[in-house]
Every structure is written in structure tokens, then in C-alpha cells.
Design a protein around this motif. Structure first.
Motif, mmCIF file in Angstrom:
data_model
loop_
_atom_site.group_PDB
_atom_site.id
_atom_site.type_symbol
_atom_site.label_atom_id
_atom_site.label_comp_id
_atom_site.label_asym_id
_atom_site.label_seq_id
_atom_site.Cartn_x
_atom_site.Cartn_y
_atom_site.Cartn_z
ATOM 1 N N GLU A 55 1.253 -0.843 0.259
ATOM 2 C CA GLU A 55 -0.069 0.183 -0.176
ATOM 3 C C GLU A 55 0.721 1.367 -0.099
ATOM 4 O OE1 GLU A 55 -2.525 -0.506 3.261
ATOM 5 O OE2 GLU A 55 -3.281 -1.912 2.918
ATOM 6 N N GLU A 56 0.039 2.762 -0.857
ATOM 7 C CA GLU A 56 1.238 3.615 -1.000
ATOM 8 C C GLU A 56 0.613 4.112 0.450
ATOM 9 O OE1 GLU A 56 4.232 4.297 -3.022
ATOM 10 O OE2 GLU A 56 3.938 2.376 -3.612
ATOM 11 N N TYR A 57 1.680 5.078 1.237
ATOM 12 C CA TYR A 57 1.111 6.771 1.415
ATOM 13 C C TYR A 57 2.280 7.681 1.076
ATOM 14 C CZ TYR A 57 -2.001 3.301 4.245
ATOM 15 O OH TYR A 57 -2.839 2.280 4.015
ATOM 16 N N ASP A 58 1.905 8.880 1.959
ATOM 17 C CA ASP A 58 2.831 9.849 1.825
ATOM 18 C C ASP A 58 4.051 9.669 3.052
ATOM 19 O OD1 ASP A 58 1.416 11.364 -0.093
ATOM 20 O OD2 ASP A 58 0.217 11.961 0.772
ATOM 21 N N ALA A 59 3.564 9.295 4.065
ATOM 22 C CA ALA A 59 4.620 9.034 4.974
ATOM 23 C C ALA A 59 4.110 7.912 6.099
ATOM 24 C CB ALA A 59 4.740 10.020 6.371
ATOM 25 N N ILE A 60 4.841 7.453 6.769
ATOM 26 C CA ILE A 60 5.205 5.930 7.370
ATOM 27 C C ILE A 60 5.399 7.110 9.094
ATOM 28 C CG2 ILE A 60 5.877 3.902 8.147
ATOM 29 C CD1 ILE A 60 5.162 3.171 5.193
ATOM 30 N N VAL A 61 4.983 6.194 10.136
ATOM 31 C CA VAL A 61 5.238 6.563 11.240
ATOM 32 C C VAL A 61 5.370 4.796 12.045
ATOM 33 C CG1 VAL A 61 5.173 7.862 13.857
ATOM 34 C CG2 VAL A 61 4.510 8.949 11.584
ATOM 35 N N ILE A 62 6.333 4.549 12.737
ATOM 36 C CA ILE A 62 6.674 3.285 13.611
ATOM 37 C C ILE A 62 6.360 4.201 14.477
ATOM 38 C CG2 ILE A 62 8.323 1.777 13.512
ATOM 39 C CD1 ILE A 62 9.320 2.062 10.204
ATOM 40 N N GLY A 63 5.587 3.447 15.605
ATOM 41 C CA GLY A 63 5.344 3.897 16.773
ATOM 42 C C GLY A 63 4.267 4.854 16.527
ATOM 43 N N SER A 64 3.172 4.293 17.944
ATOM 44 C CA SER A 64 2.224 4.914 18.543
ATOM 45 C C SER A 64 2.370 5.811 19.570
ATOM 46 C CB SER A 64 1.195 4.287 18.139
ATOM 47 O OG SER A 64 1.532 3.376 18.894
ATOM 48 N N GLY A 65 2.860 6.112 20.559
ATOM 49 C CA GLY A 65 3.651 6.287 21.644
ATOM 50 C C GLY A 65 4.421 7.579 21.754
ATOM 51 N N ILE A 66 4.845 8.317 22.697
ATOM 52 C CA ILE A 66 4.534 9.978 22.747
ATOM 53 C C ILE A 66 5.718 11.226 21.970
ATOM 54 C CG2 ILE A 66 6.178 11.317 23.809
ATOM 55 C CD1 ILE A 66 5.845 10.016 26.478
ATOM 56 N N SER A 67 6.268 10.215 20.740
ATOM 57 C CA SER A 67 7.221 11.202 20.104
ATOM 58 C C SER A 67 5.805 10.456 18.721
ATOM 59 C CB SER A 67 8.312 10.884 19.673
ATOM 60 O OG SER A 67 9.220 9.288 19.632
ATOM 61 N N GLY A 68 5.739 9.046 17.953
ATOM 62 C CA GLY A 68 4.615 8.319 17.444
ATOM 63 C C GLY A 68 3.646 9.030 17.186
ATOM 64 N N GLY A 69 3.136 9.693 18.775
ATOM 65 C CA GLY A 69 1.600 10.060 18.642
ATOM 66 C C GLY A 69 2.106 11.427 17.739
ATOM 67 N N TRP A 70 3.081 12.351 18.227
ATOM 68 C CA TRP A 70 3.278 14.222 17.825
ATOM 69 C C TRP A 70 4.050 14.021 16.448
ATOM 70 C CZ3 TRP A 70 2.740 18.249 18.732
ATOM 71 C CH2 TRP A 70 1.976 19.370 19.840
ATOM 72 N N ALA A 71 4.369 12.440 15.775
ATOM 73 C CA ALA A 71 4.912 12.447 14.262
ATOM 74 C C ALA A 71 3.306 12.191 13.649
ATOM 75 C CB ALA A 71 5.206 11.566 14.082
ATOM 76 N N ALA A 72 2.171 11.201 14.078
ATOM 77 C CA ALA A 72 1.580 11.458 13.450
ATOM 78 C C ALA A 72 0.305 12.563 13.421
ATOM 79 C CB ALA A 72 0.393 10.235 13.907
ATOM 80 N N LYS A 73 0.463 13.667 14.168
ATOM 81 C CA LYS A 73 -0.911 14.821 14.814
ATOM 82 C C LYS A 73 0.362 15.415 13.060
ATOM 83 C CE LYS A 73 -1.290 18.698 17.650
ATOM 84 N NZ LYS A 73 -0.549 19.377 16.780
ATOM 85 N N GLU A 74 1.706 16.044 13.641
ATOM 86 C CA GLU A 74 2.316 16.669 12.725
ATOM 87 C C GLU A 74 2.306 16.563 11.093
ATOM 88 O OE1 GLU A 74 3.366 20.100 14.119
ATOM 89 O OE2 GLU A 74 1.960 19.104 15.315
ATOM 90 N N LEU A 75 2.450 15.089 10.796
ATOM 91 C CA LEU A 75 2.691 14.871 9.556
ATOM 92 C C LEU A 75 1.453 15.050 9.203
ATOM 93 C CD1 LEU A 75 4.652 12.184 9.782
ATOM 94 C CD2 LEU A 75 5.355 13.832 8.262
ATOM 95 N N THR A 76 0.126 14.492 9.489
ATOM 96 C CA THR A 76 -0.965 15.199 9.141
ATOM 97 C C THR A 76 -1.942 15.751 9.080
ATOM 98 O OG1 THR A 76 -2.330 14.219 11.116
ATOM 99 C CG2 THR A 76 -2.148 12.458 9.729
ATOM 100 N N GLU A 77 -1.898 16.494 9.958
ATOM 101 C CA GLU A 77 -2.114 18.329 9.780
ATOM 102 C C GLU A 77 -1.892 19.367 8.618
ATOM 103 O OE1 GLU A 77 -3.977 19.189 14.405
ATOM 104 O OE2 GLU A 77 -2.602 19.927 14.052
#
Length: 572
Positions: free
Chosen positions: A13-35
């Protein structure tokens, strides 16, 4: 040489970004990339945990617990032995910690490393201590100033705006003190010191130059903030917080990411390795093994963020081998896996404080006091037998009826005595910096794998002379402060400390200025692979003595901003 045993059973599957991990830093990466508009896949190796509804034990009283809150000792000792040694696991929260028997690692018998892990959506953001402190140039310049390891490629001015940005979102309660070496945050109203703590603060600050005491700075709300409720002092924070009073990925960053419509969260997805294309010198995606079915597949993206925890991210990088990187992706320097750090502790003092018997406090404050570092902050406080320093955490309290388990007595009079709170005690524990040593390292086991055929991690780490000398000073200063504050029967304590026990593991993929001596540059971008970023604890070049999670969050937001700008310029 590239992971020949890996079998692909589904098209990627193709995405713009992949984040590995959903903890403190992974959650922040997800928030910033999606926003910022990127279609983002977050891969979490553990089970899903939904905010609120999956906090089954949040307010469970002891009489509803099978073992009355004491836990199934046989189960915990046999299947959670390393997690149990951390003293943070119990009957109410053990489901938020890994089963060591199912997730083994290798370490030294004489100097075991204590690897505390939380494999679920949210990671350890569900169980962290929430202490939230900025670093300063005392920390960022320390390696260069003392000629230790390598220089940080950033300074306080580079990260200060990102501390502001993160704090305004997560909510940090605390008291401004105006200390140069412990910069103030963007604070919500502070929690109150109790009566004993107020007097101890006054006496410490009047008796000792350069020593200050304040209420802890913590990511716990003292007033409603961005749709989350204020803390109501119930106490059992490590079971989850359905009102979102403390910061976690579940309460804060992942909901923000979902709101954009750009988030795909995939739990039970164990990342085997990073896929690397030698022709373009780019990471093209990741190889994943389904935790439950063991089915393998690939996911592709234009940029990859590693946020699997310090050692988890390094394990993935070491396992990502190719002709270009036979010793792990982005490891041309050879330093990947080295310079592992933590915060050493289990040293301090406690004492009895008389004269406050008519006073008590409200609820279970999820916070304590903080005494910022006061050693080696200037020429006047320079020590001859150790560099860097330590801070104290602790507080004053009165024991409740539970103290009866360690008292002699029985019957009506004994129970009546326990209705009243016990005497006031003040305890403080120091948290000290561990220097970055090359021989404190991790590597992949050559012959042991886990249930998903991924090489186990071998971890080798110990404290050395600098830390041992510091520990002597920790105990001495704790005693002298409590005695100066009027404490009685003051006694120091020296507990056994295992590296990792601070649950602040850092390093092993450090930032630096030189690609020959570091893995990452000033933007958490790997020197060797431009679209691969590491923004969890692995990136740290030194450890300071403050809790590091706030710095991970700020570095992550900063790195995402850089990465997206580079993508927009066509550089990634």
C-alpha cells in the motif's frame, strides 16, 4: 544481503508518510504529518487501546481485583520478571507492559539492563510519569564543553520555539522560577505544595545558595484544556485517564491526527525492517509482520519516521541490512547501537517532620516537588570528582491505614489507631545523568530470534566511576537538605540500580554534526538516507538529568516541519 528470508504475500500500500510507533513521539509525528496534509500510516506492533473504553481498571477498587490489588505473583514473576523489577507494574496495569517471556531480549547476568516496554497503541504514553522539563544550553553544550562524545548539532534557541509549540498543545502545569539552566515552560496554573513542602522549600532556599525547590512541572491539566478535563486527583494514573487529564497519545495527538482524515492506524503490525533503494538512496517503505497471523507485507511511503522507542528503533535499523548498509541502514558511521544512556536513581533520603499533625491535603496529587540541578552549573558549584549533575523528585505525605501492614498489633484499638493518618514524612530521590559511553551498546543476537523470526536485541550497559561518585553526593546532599529543613531521623538510602530502570533509555542513533561520528543531523534526518528520520529517544546525544519526553516531542514537531518543507522543495 537484504533480508532474504522475508516473504511478501500482499502488494504494498502507498502512503505519503509512515510512522513506526504510536507512543509519545510517534503520536506527535502522526499529528504533525497529517495536519500538514500527508496521508500517514502509523504502524504499532501491539494491540489497539481505545481511549476511555479500554481503561478497564481505571477506578477499580481493591476488593474487585482478583488478587485484591497485590497481583498474581506467580504470573508476574514467571512472565513479567524484568517489568516487575521496575516497580511500576501491578495488578491494575500489567496489561500495559510487555510479557517478558513472549518478548525476550539478551542482557548481562552481572549487569542486566532493565528494558521496560509497552506494546500497545499509545505505548508508554499511557503509563509515563508525566514530568515535563525543558533542557537548556547547560545540557546542549555539555559534551563540547567537557570534550565528551560528540557535540549536539543544536542549541536551546533552535528548540525553544518548539518547546512553546508542544507545551501549548499538551498542557503543562508548573511554576515559573526564572532559572537559566531550567527554562520556564508555557505553564498552566501550578499544583499546590502542601504545608510541609512549603516550609521545606523556604528552609532549603534560605540555607543553600543555588538550590531551589518548586512543584513538579507535569503534563497534567489543572484546568480544562483543548477539550480535555482537568485532573480530579483520583490517583491511579497508570491505569489510563478517561477524562484526558494527563497527556497521552490516546487523549491528545492521535485524536488530532484522526480529525484531519489523513490518518491510517494499523495495530498488531511488527516492523521487520526498512526497505532501501540503492539507486535513489531513499527508504521506500517498511516490511511488516502481522503480530497475530504472522502474515508479511510491505507498505511504501515517501518519508519514514522511526518512533518505536530508543531501542526499538535501533533494533529495526540494525535489522535493515543491504549491500549498501551491511551493518544496518544509515550506519556508515558504525555508531548505531552505541552510547546507550538512562538516568540513574534509587538514591536519596527521607525524614520525619513534626508539628503539622493538624494538617492534611486534598486527594492524590499526581505530582511531587522538584529540586533542579545545582551541581556543576557554574564555577561556584563545580565538583572535583564528577561532571554533570542531578535533580531531586519527591514530596511530603502522611501514610494512611495501609501502614498497618508493617505495624505490630491487632483488634479494635489497632484498627481505631489506623483511622487517623500517620506522621508526616518527606522523601526525595535523585535522578542523575549517565554519560554517553561507547561500550554501553546494543546489537542483534547472532543466534536468538523472537516468535516472528526477528533477531533479539542484546543489551550491554553499566554505570561507571562518574555516576558512582555522583551517587555518593546525591545521598549526602539529600540528607543535608532535609536536616537543614528541620527533619528528624533523617537517613539516606542507596537502592540497587539497573541501567534502564529509569525508563529513560536514550542514545544508540545519536544526533551530531559529522556523518562519520553520528547517525542523525540537526533535523533528526539520517546522514546517509535523506528521507529517514528518527525522533524518539534513540536520537539523544547526551542525557541531561531532566525527564526527556518533552524534548522528544519538540524534536519530533521540529523534524516534521523540516521534512515536509524538504518534500515540498522536491529534496526528499
Amino acid at each position: 544481503m537484504e533480508n532474504k528470508n522475508y516473504y511478501i504475500s500482499n502488494p504494498p500500500e502507498e502512503y505519503d508518510a509512515i510512522v513506526i510507533g504510536s507512543g509519545i513521539s510517534g503520536g506527535w509525528a502522526a499529528k504533525e504529518l497529517t495536519e500538514k496534509g500527508l496521508k500517514t500510516l502509523v504502524l504499532e506492533r501491539g494491540r489497539d487501546v481505545k481511549h476511555g473504553e479500554d481503561y478497564d481498571t481505571e477506578h477499580m477498587p481493591p476488593w474487585e481485583a482478583k488478587f485484591r490489588g497485590q497481583g498474581d505473583r506467580k504470573l508476574l514473576e514467571e512472565e513479567y520478571p524484568m517489568q516487575l523489577r521496575s516497580n511500576v507494574i501491578n495488578e491494575y496495569n500489567y496489561h500495559f507492559f510487555v510479557n517478558d517471556k513472549k518478548h525476550p531480549y539478551q542482557t548481562d547476568d552481572e549487569n542486566p539492563f532493565l528494558w521496560v516496554r509497552g506494546y500497545q497503541v499509545g505505548g508508554r504514553s499511557l503509563t509515563w510519569g508525566r514530568q515535563t522539563y525543558r533542557w537548556s544550553d547547560l545540557d546542549f553544550e555539555a559534551n563540547r564543553r567537557e570534550g565528551i562524545a560528540v557535540d549536539w548539532p543544536i542549541r536551546y534557541k533552535d528548540i525553544a520555539p518548539w518547546y512553546d509549540y508542544v507545551e501549548e498543545f499538551i498542557g503543562v502545569s508548573g511554576q515559573a522560577e526564572g532559572l537559566e539552566h531550567l527554562p520556564d515552560s508555557k505553564f498552566l496554573p501550578p499544583m499546590d505544595l502542601n504545608c510541609v513542602e512549603k516550609d521545606v522549600k523556604e528552609k532549603i532556599e534560605s540555607n543553600f545558595e543555588y538550590r531551589h525547590m518548586t512543584i513538579g512541572r507535569c503534563a497534567v491539566l489543572t484546568e480544562p484544556h483543548k477539550g480535555r478535563g482537568a485532573c480530579h486527583y483520583c490517583g491511579p494514573c497508570s491505569r489510563g485517564c478517561s477524562v484526558g487529564a494527563y497527556f497521552s497519545s490516546q487523549s491528545s495527538t492521535l485524536p488530532a491526527a484522526r480529525k484531519t482524515g489523513n490518518l491510517t492506524l494499523r495495530p498488531n503490525s511488527i516492523v521487520h525492517s526498512i526497505i532501501y533503494d540503492k539507486e535513489t538512496n531513499r527508504a521506500t517503505g517498511v516490511r511488516v509482520i502481522d503480530r497475530l497471523t504472522k502474515e508479511s507485507r510491505e507498505f511504501h511511503a515517501k518519508v519514514v519516521f522511526l518512533n518505536a522507542s530508543a531501542l526499538g528503533s535501533t533494533q529495526i535499523m540494525l535489522n535493515s541490512t543491504s549491500d549498501a548498509f551491511p551493518n544496518g541502514i544509515a550506519n556508515s558511521s558504525g555508531v548505531l547501537g552505541h552510547y546507550l544512556m538512562d538516568h540513574h536513581f534509587r538514591v536519596g533520603a527521607s525524614g520525619l517532620f513534626e508539628g503539622y499533625e493538624d494538617s492534611y491535603y486534598h486527594g492524590n496529587r499526581p505530582n511531587g516537588i522538584y529540586i533542579p540541578r545545582f551541581r556543576n552549573i557554574n564555577e561556584q558549584t563545580k565538583q572535583d570528582n564528577f561532571v554533570r549533575g542531578y535533580g531531586f523528585q519527591g514530596g511530603a505525605s502522611r501514610p494512611s491505614w495501609g501502614r498497618g501492614t508493617s505495624m505490630q498489633g491487632f483488634g479494635k484499638d489497632f484498627k481505631k489507631k489506623l483511622r487517623d493518618p500517620g506522621p508526616w514524612h518527606f522523601g526525595m530521590t535523585a535522578f542523575g545523568e549517565i554519560l554517553p559511553y561507547e561500550d554501553n551498546h546494543v546489537r542483534l543476537s547472532p543466534d536468538k530470534t523472537d516468535d516472528w523470526d526477528i533477531p533479539q536485541l542484546e543489551i550491554h550497559a553499566s554505570i561507571k566511576e562518574n555516576e558512582e561518585n555522583m551517587r555518593e553526593d546525591m545521598a549526602q546532599t539529600a540528607v543535608e537538605m532535609l536536616e537543614a529543613a528541620g527533619g528528624k531521623d533523617v537517613s539516606p538510602y542507596f537502592g540497587e540500580y539497573l541501567v534502564g530502570e529509569g525508563i529513560h533509555e536514550m542514545g544508540t542513533a545519536r544526533m551530531g554534526r559529522d556523518p562519520e561520528t553520528s547517525v542523525l543531523n540537526a533535523h533528526n534526518q539520517t546522514h546517509d538516507v535523506p528521507n529517514l528520520f528518527v525522533t524518539d529517544g534513540a536520537c539523544m546525544t547526551s542525557a541531561a538529568c531532566q525527564n526527556p519526553s518533552l524534548t522528544y516531542m519538540a524534536l519530533t514537531a521540529r523534524a516534521v516541519d523540516f521534512a515536509v518543507n524538504e518534500m515540498n522543495k522536491g529534496n526528499l
